[in-house]
Motif scaffolding. Structure first.
Motif, PDB file in Angstrom:
ATOM      1  N   SER A   1     -28.317   5.232  92.382  1.00  0.00           N
ATOM      2  CA  SER A   1     -29.747   4.426  91.966  1.00  0.00           C
ATOM      3  C   SER A   1     -30.660   5.620  91.410  1.00  0.00           C
ATOM      4  N   PHE A   2     -30.567   6.994  91.925  1.00  0.00           N
ATOM      5  CA  PHE A   2     -31.509   8.010  91.444  1.00  0.00           C
ATOM      6  C   PHE A   2     -31.002   9.298  91.199  1.00  0.00           C
ATOM      7  N   ASN A   3     -31.116   9.662  89.882  1.00  0.00           N
ATOM      8  CA  ASN A   3     -30.540  10.763  89.403  1.00  0.00           C
ATOM      9  C   ASN A   3     -31.846  11.749  88.599  1.00  0.00           C
ATOM     10  N   MET A   4     -31.527  13.183  89.030  1.00  0.00           N
ATOM     11  CA  MET A   4     -32.469  14.072  88.378  1.00  0.00           C
ATOM     12  C   MET A   4     -32.352  14.105  87.177  1.00  0.00           C
ATOM     13  N   PRO A   5     -33.643  14.044  86.340  1.00  0.00           N
ATOM     14  CA  PRO A   5     -33.613  14.539  84.658  1.00  0.00           C
ATOM     15  C   PRO A   5     -33.614  15.794  84.459  1.00  0.00           C
ATOM     16  N   VAL A   6     -32.644  16.747  84.854  1.00  0.00           N
ATOM     17  CA  VAL A   6     -32.712  17.965  84.871  1.00  0.00           C
ATOM     18  C   VAL A   6     -31.271  18.789  84.185  1.00  0.00           C
ATOM     19  N   TYR A   7     -31.197  19.892  83.478  1.00  0.00           N
ATOM     20  CA  TYR A   7     -29.985  20.146  83.067  1.00  0.00           C
ATOM     21  C   TYR A   7     -30.105  21.722  82.959  1.00  0.00           C
ATOM     22  N   ALA A   8     -29.317  22.582  83.539  1.00  0.00           N
ATOM     23  CA  ALA A   8     -29.344  23.954  83.703  1.00  0.00           C
ATOM     24  C   ALA A   8     -28.142  24.451  82.718  1.00  0.00           C
ATOM     25  N   PRO A   9     -28.383  24.775  81.645  1.00  0.00           N
ATOM     26  CA  PRO A   9     -27.251  25.124  80.602  1.00  0.00           C
ATOM     27  C   PRO A   9     -26.938  26.581  80.872  1.00  0.00           C
ATOM     28  N   CYS A  10     -25.703  27.007  80.561  1.00  0.00           N
ATOM     29  CA  CYS A  10     -25.285  28.349  80.677  1.00  0.00           C
ATOM     30  C   CYS A  10     -25.516  29.073  79.366  1.00  0.00           C
ATOM     31  N   PRO A  11     -25.509  30.366  79.166  1.00  0.00           N
ATOM     32  CA  PRO A  11     -25.871  31.004  77.927  1.00  0.00           C
ATOM     33  C   PRO A  11     -25.179  30.536  76.813  1.00  0.00           C
ATOM     34  N   GLN A  12     -23.893  30.442  76.840  1.00  0.00           N
ATOM     35  CA  GLN A  12     -23.083  29.826  75.822  1.00  0.00           C
ATOM     36  C   GLN A  12     -23.380  28.593  75.183  1.00  0.00           C
ATOM     37  N   GLU A  13     -23.958  27.802  76.163  1.00  0.00           N
ATOM     38  CA  GLU A  13     -24.313  26.329  75.384  1.00  0.00           C
ATOM     39  C   GLU A  13     -25.578  26.435  74.725  1.00  0.00           C
ATOM     40  N   VAL A  14     -26.543  27.351  75.428  1.00  0.00           N
ATOM     41  CA  VAL A  14     -27.827  27.425  74.724  1.00  0.00           C
ATOM     42  C   VAL A  14     -27.594  28.316  73.009  1.00  0.00           C
ATOM     43  N   GLU A  15     -26.842  29.277  73.227  1.00  0.00           N
ATOM     44  CA  GLU A  15     -26.632  29.978  71.917  1.00  0.00           C
ATOM     45  C   GLU A  15     -25.820  29.202  70.755  1.00  0.00           C
ATOM     46  N   ALA A  16     -24.896  28.083  71.371  1.00  0.00           N
ATOM     47  CA  ALA A  16     -24.363  27.548  70.534  1.00  0.00           C
ATOM     48  C   ALA A  16     -25.131  26.186  69.990  1.00  0.00           C
ATOM     49  N   ILE A  17     -26.097  25.700  70.751  1.00  0.00           N
ATOM     50  CA  ILE A  17     -26.859  24.874  70.370  1.00  0.00           C
ATOM     51  C   ILE A  17     -28.054  25.648  68.972  1.00  0.00           C
ATOM     52  N   ILE A  18     -28.320  26.458  69.431  1.00  0.00           N
ATOM     53  CA  ILE A  18     -29.550  27.059  68.589  1.00  0.00           C
ATOM     54  C   ILE A  18     -28.511  27.322  67.354  1.00  0.00           C
TER      55      ILE A  18
END
Length: 238
Positions: free
Chosen positions: A155-172
């Motif tokens: 029922s309850f989930n946190m709206p938080v996501y901690a990306p790894c550096p590779q994910e951040v670089e790939a999205i940018i």
């Protein structure tokens, strides 16, 4: 402000005027911050200071906040790991957890990944319209050292996501609005007063440190819990 003044120390008569826009969600109370800024900005005629004009901009940074080509420098402080919403499709699939955990099924991790990719891409796309050509930005947010394996993955989930550096670089790079000049992983202790590189995370005052960490967690958890559970829980006890 001190850094800018040092850069202009050879000609203090040409100190720039700066506009600073502080952004947070509409429920945030800017009043105490404005009072502190007003007190610190008083020079009483003793010395020439950089003129600072501060504004509060309520709204989500996942939407447009500023006119096109209006920002020279953007700094996001400890914010972008917060998602715009709880990932779609979770339902009660994550029973017994409030976030991604070892017992979470693979579709829970996938839902968080997809939500972060959508949110972060949207943030970059909108900010690219607001920032001037040649402008710069610094983004500081929670991350992790590596990807979570799907195999390790109500029922309850946190709206938080901690990306790894590779994910951040790939999205940018994939979104394409910005060039990535530098990425750095910084380990930040919960209690900066008690931790350093020499004492191996030893806590000098466990009671004071425990209260500090609890208040820090409460600052962002209490609104989420109160909104989701309402009067059915005692927030102080939790």
């Amino acid at each position: 402000m001190d850094t800018i003044k040092d850069l202009c120390k050879h000609n203090l008569n040409s100190l720039p005027q700066l506009e600073v826009f502080l952004n947070d969600l509409p429920d945030n109370d800017f009043n105490n911050l404005f009072k502190l800024l007003s007190e610190s900005n008083q020079n009483n005629g003793k010395e020439r200071k950089v003129e600072l004009f501060v504004y509060g901009v309520p709204g989500s940074f996942y939407g447009r906040l500023f006119p096109s080509n209006s920002l020279h420098f953007a700094y996001s402080s400890y914010s972008l790991h917060w998602l715009s919403q709880i990932p779609e499709g979770l339902g009660k699939n994550n029973k017994g957890n409030i976030y991604m955990a070892m017992t979470s099924p693979p579709q829970v991790f996938e839902a968080y990944v997809n939500q972060f990719q959508r949110d972060f891409s949207r943030f970059l796309r909108l900010l690219a319209e607001e920032i001037t050509f040649g402008g710069r930005m610094v983004l500081a947010f929670i991350g992790r050292t590596g990807l979570v394996k799907e195999d390790d993955l109500y029922s309850f989930n946190m709206p938080v996501y901690a990306p790894c550096p590779q994910e951040v670089e790939a999205i940018i790079r994939g979104e394409g609005s910005f060039n990535l000049d530098k990425m750095e992983v910084v380990r930040v202790p919960w209690d900066a007063n008690d931790n350093d590189d020499y004492n191996n995370d030893m806590v000098f005052d466990k009671y004071r440190s425990g209260k500090l960490v609890a208040n820090c967690v409460r600052a962002f958890m209490e609104p989420l819990l109160a909104c989701h559970f309402g009067s059915s829980i005692n927030v102080d006890e939790i």
